[in-house]
Design a protein around this motif. Structure first.
Motif, short mmCIF file in Angstrom:
data_model
loop_
_atom_site.label_atom_id
_atom_site.label_comp_id
_atom_site.label_asym_id
_atom_site.label_seq_id
_atom_site.Cartn_x
_atom_site.Cartn_y
_atom_site.Cartn_z
N ARG A 119 1.54 -2.79 -7.83
CA ARG A 119 1.03 -2.01 -6.71
C ARG A 119 0.65 -2.95 -5.58
NH1 ARG A 119 -2.92 2.70 -8.91
NH2 ARG A 119 -1.28 3.89 -9.95
N THR A 140 -1.30 -2.75 -1.58
CA THR A 140 -1.92 -1.92 -0.56
C THR A 140 -1.11 -2.02 0.72
OG1 THR A 140 -3.36 -3.65 0.31
CG2 THR A 140 -4.22 -2.33 -1.53
N ARG A 141 -1.21 -1.00 1.52
CA ARG A 141 -0.52 -1.01 2.82
C ARG A 141 -1.07 -2.14 3.70
NH1 ARG A 141 2.81 3.21 2.97
NH2 ARG A 141 2.35 4.97 1.61
N HIS A 192 -2.13 -5.08 2.65
CA HIS A 192 -1.50 -6.32 2.19
C HIS A 192 -0.06 -6.40 2.68
CE1 HIS A 192 -4.44 -7.08 -1.37
NE2 HIS A 192 -4.91 -7.52 -0.22
N ASN A 197 -2.85 3.30 -0.80
CA ASN A 197 -3.70 3.31 0.40
C ASN A 197 -5.04 2.61 0.23
OD1 ASN A 197 -1.90 4.70 2.07
ND2 ASN A 197 -2.49 6.64 1.16
N ASP A 198 -5.27 1.96 -0.87
CA ASP A 198 -6.61 1.35 -1.12
C ASP A 198 -7.01 0.44 -0.03
OD1 ASP A 198 -6.25 1.18 -4.70
OD2 ASP A 198 -6.95 2.77 -3.40
#
Length: 66
Positions: A23, A25-26, A28, A65-66
């Protein structure tokens, strides 16, 4: 230009976390894309970013989205 050590550390941390969890995040992803645009990366960092971004487009890494 020589690569910035702090950027290299951040890239390697993102790479390790993404490989472990599959996974990303956006935020990152955006950071990696900005680093590519800056153009001051070493070959190792560039290859790591290419692998991660390619994996997101192929669906092997999930964007969250985190």
């Amino acid at each position: 230009m020589s690569p910035i050590p702090q950027a290299s550390l951040a890239i390697s941390d993102i790479y390790a976390q993404t490989v472990r969890t599959r996974r990303m995040t956006r935020a990152h992803r955006q950071l990696l894309m900005d680093a590519m645009r800056a153009g001051n990366l070493g070959d190792e960092e560039r290859c790591a970013i290419d692998r991660l971004l390619w994996s997101t487009t192929r669906g092997r890494v999930e964007l969250v989205n985190d």
